[in-house]
Design a protein around this motif. Structure first.
Motif: not given
Length: 168
Positions: A97, A101, A104-105, A117-118, A120-122, A124-125, A128
């Motif tokens: 992961f 990240l 992504l960044s 961003v990191c 937020r994605h953490t 979100m995962r 989910r």
């Protein structure tokens, strides 16, 4: 040619003797290392699948090896115990992961935006994939986990933000 040997053939033979063992050893080592890594990854993947279905406490080593399609004894070639595979699983998932990240960044120049961003994605995962989120909460904030993967990246990005006076 007093000894009856063909010097040209002898040089080819000597060169082959010098080169061939290295190539064979490297190929064997590479193939063996690759197979070992693939077996380990299959067990980690199987463990993660089982954990998502049953939870960590209900998974057995036998179930992991069956799901990974490896012999029971192979487990102990890679892990010391059931707890050992779960520690490795958390490290494996975190590193995977963290690399995602970074991708992504990677184009972002503002350290605050990178962290946003990191995070937020953490989150979100974790939303989910609740089992992944539980693993992150359970193991991801340990001193061992924070000294690797996600922890090192957070430290790197925080230090960059501080040095660029983005965080005061």
């Amino acid at each position: 040619m007093p000894d009856g040997r063909n010097p040209r053939a002898s040089r080819r033979h000597d060169l082959a003797a010098l080169i061939a063992p290295r190539e064979t050893d490297n190929e064997r080592h590479t193939r063996g290392a690759r197979r070992k890594r693939e077996t380990r990854d299959r067990m980690l993947d199987a463990a993660f699948g089982l954990v998502t279905q049953k939870g960590m406490d209900c998974v057995t080593i036998n179930e992991i090896t069956e799901a990974a399609d490896v012999g029971f004894g192979s487990f102990y070639n890679h892990f010391e115990s059931k707890e050992g595979i779960f520690v490795a699983l958390v490290e494996w998932l975190s590193e995977e992961f963290a690399n995602a990240l970074d991708r992504l960044s990677g184009d972002l120049s503002d350290p605050a935006e990178v962290i946003a961003v990191c995070v937020r994605h953490t989150l979100m995962r974790a939303y989910r994939e609740p089992v992944w989120g539980q693993l992150l909460i359970r193991e991801g904030f340990s001193s061992r986990a924070l000294s690797r993967g996600l922890g090192l990246r957070l430290l790197r990005d925080s230090e960059r933000g501080i040095s660029e006076r983005r965080f005061v």
